[in-house]
Design a protein around this motif. Structure first.
Motif, PDB file in Angstrom:
ATOM      1  N   ALA A   1      15.845  16.274  -1.899  1.00 34.49           N
ATOM      2  CA  ALA A   1      16.010  15.264  -0.847  1.00 34.49           C
ATOM      3  C   ALA A   1      14.668  14.931  -0.207  1.00 34.49           C
ATOM      4  O   ALA A   1      14.373  13.759   0.069  1.00 34.49           O
ATOM      5  N   GLU A   2      13.833  15.937   0.022  1.00 35.69           N
ATOM      6  CA  GLU A   2      12.494  15.685   0.578  1.00 35.69           C
ATOM      7  C   GLU A   2      11.672  14.825  -0.369  1.00 35.69           C
ATOM      8  O   GLU A   2      11.019  13.869   0.048  1.00 35.69           O
ATOM      9  N   THR A   3      11.712  15.168  -1.656  1.00 32.28           N
ATOM     10  CA  THR A   3      10.942  14.415  -2.651  1.00 32.28           C
ATOM     11  C   THR A   3      11.428  12.969  -2.713  1.00 32.28           C
ATOM     12  O   THR A   3      10.616  12.034  -2.745  1.00 32.28           O
ATOM     13  N   LEU A   4      12.744  12.773  -2.708  1.00 29.08           N
ATOM     14  CA  LEU A   4      13.290  11.418  -2.751  1.00 29.08           C
ATOM     15  C   LEU A   4      12.921  10.627  -1.500  1.00 29.08           C
ATOM     16  O   LEU A   4      12.633   9.428  -1.580  1.00 29.08           O
ATOM     17  N   THR A   5      12.894  11.288  -0.367  1.00 33.79           N
ATOM     18  CA  THR A   5      12.508  10.612   0.869  1.00 33.79           C
ATOM     19  C   THR A   5      11.057  10.159   0.789  1.00 33.79           C
ATOM     20  O   THR A   5      10.728   9.017   1.154  1.00 33.79           O
ATOM     21  N   GLN A   6      10.183  11.027   0.302  1.00 30.02           N
ATOM     22  CA  GLN A   6       8.769  10.660   0.165  1.00 30.02           C
ATOM     23  C   GLN A   6       8.602   9.503  -0.817  1.00 30.02           C
ATOM     24  O   GLN A   6       7.840   8.565  -0.558  1.00 30.02           O
ATOM     25  N   LEU A   7       9.300   9.558  -1.930  1.00 29.13           N
ATOM     26  CA  LEU A   7       9.194   8.485  -2.922  1.00 29.13           C
ATOM     27  C   LEU A   7       9.745   7.170  -2.377  1.00 29.13           C
ATOM     28  O   LEU A   7       9.206   6.095  -2.667  1.00 29.13           O
ATOM     29  N   THR A   8      10.790   7.241  -1.589  1.00 33.97           N
ATOM     30  CA  THR A   8      11.351   6.026  -0.995  1.00 33.97           C
ATOM     31  C   THR A   8      10.372   5.398  -0.011  1.00 33.97           C
ATOM     32  O   THR A   8      10.195   4.172   0.001  1.00 33.97           O
ATOM     33  N   VAL A   9       9.713   6.220   0.779  1.00 33.42           N
ATOM     34  CA  VAL A   9       8.720   5.701   1.728  1.00 33.42           C
ATOM     35  C   VAL A   9       7.565   5.049   0.974  1.00 33.42           C
ATOM     36  O   VAL A   9       7.109   3.953   1.335  1.00 33.42           O
ATOM     37  N   ARG A  10       7.116   5.695  -0.090  1.00 33.74           N
ATOM     38  CA  ARG A  10       6.033   5.109  -0.897  1.00 33.74           C
ATOM     39  C   ARG A  10       6.466   3.793  -1.531  1.00 33.74           C
ATOM     40  O   ARG A  10       5.700   2.829  -1.583  1.00 33.74           O
ATOM     41  N   ALA A  11       7.695   3.745  -2.026  1.00 32.77           N
ATOM     42  CA  ALA A  11       8.188   2.523  -2.667  1.00 32.77           C
ATOM     43  C   ALA A  11       8.313   1.387  -1.653  1.00 32.77           C
ATOM     44  O   ALA A  11       7.989   0.231  -1.970  1.00 32.77           O
ATOM     45  N   GLU A  12       8.760   1.699  -0.451  1.00 31.66           N
ATOM     46  CA  GLU A  12       8.861   0.654   0.569  1.00 31.66           C
ATOM     47  C   GLU A  12       7.482   0.128   0.946  1.00 31.66           C
ATOM     48  O   GLU A  12       7.303  -1.086   1.120  1.00 31.66           O
ATOM     49  N   ALA A  13       6.500   1.012   1.066  1.00 32.55           N
ATOM     50  CA  ALA A  13       5.136   0.581   1.386  1.00 32.55           C
ATOM     51  C   ALA A  13       4.579  -0.294   0.260  1.00 32.55           C
ATOM     52  O   ALA A  13       3.951  -1.336   0.508  1.00 32.55           O
ATOM     53  N   MET A  14       4.822   0.101  -0.972  1.00 31.98           N
ATOM     54  CA  MET A  14       4.338  -0.676  -2.114  1.00 31.98           C
ATOM     55  C   MET A  14       5.036  -2.026  -2.168  1.00 31.98           C
ATOM     56  O   MET A  14       4.417  -3.041  -2.496  1.00 31.98           O
ATOM     57  N   SER A  15       6.320  -2.062  -1.862  1.00 37.53           N
ATOM     58  CA  SER A  15       7.065  -3.315  -1.850  1.00 37.53           C
ATOM     59  C   SER A  15       6.494  -4.273  -0.805  1.00 37.53           C
ATOM     60  O   SER A  15       6.343  -5.472  -1.069  1.00 37.53           O
ATOM     61  N   GLN A  16       6.155  -3.754   0.360  1.00 37.23           N
ATOM     62  CA  GLN A  16       5.559  -4.598   1.395  1.00 37.23           C
ATOM     63  C   GLN A  16       4.209  -5.140   0.956  1.00 37.23           C
ATOM     64  O   GLN A  16       3.892  -6.314   1.179  1.00 37.23           O
TER      65      GLN A  16
END
Length: 122
Positions: A66-81
């Motif tokens: 869950a921690e890893t997925l949360t970190q990856l989601t934050v990175r993906a949102e930043a990259m999407s922006q």
């Protein structure tokens, strides 16, 4: 009369003794660790301990995932922006003439009747 009462009392005590002896033997068989309910309880207790350990390991693994997925989601949102910002900035750039000319040339080449590749037989 007292003798008859004493005989009945002795017979009742003897019957109760036999009943207790039979009940004690049955309880010993019932609590036997290999064949009886005692063995089943011991096996179930061991299985509960194993399942508890497995559950604890699964919970720790799930929390790490869950921690890893949360970190990856934050990175993906930043990259999407960042990608959205880059796409928006590309709309502000006027098209270059060489790009427009190359597109028109490729359209003209596609409409010609000559084949693009020719096969020569030797």
């Amino acid at each position: 009369m007292d003798v008859i009462a004493d005989i009945f009392l002795a017979a009742g005590a003897f019957g109760a003794g036999i009943y207790c002896y039979i009940l004690g033997r049955r309880l010993n068989k019932f609590n036997d660790l290999e064949k009886g309910v005692g063995g089943a309880v011991a096996v179930l207790s061991a299985q509960v301990d194993d399942l508890t350990k497995t559950l604890a390991a699964a919970q720790s693994t799930a929390s790490v995932s869950a921690e890893t997925l949360t970190q990856l989601t934050v990175r993906a949102e930043a990259m999407s922006q960042r990608l959205e910002l880059q796409m928006a900035s590309l709309h502000d750039i006027p098209p270059q003439e060489s790009t427009v000319a190359a597109a028109e040339t490729s359209k003209v080449q596609q409409t010609t009747a000559e084949p693009m590749f020719i096969r020569h037989r030797a």
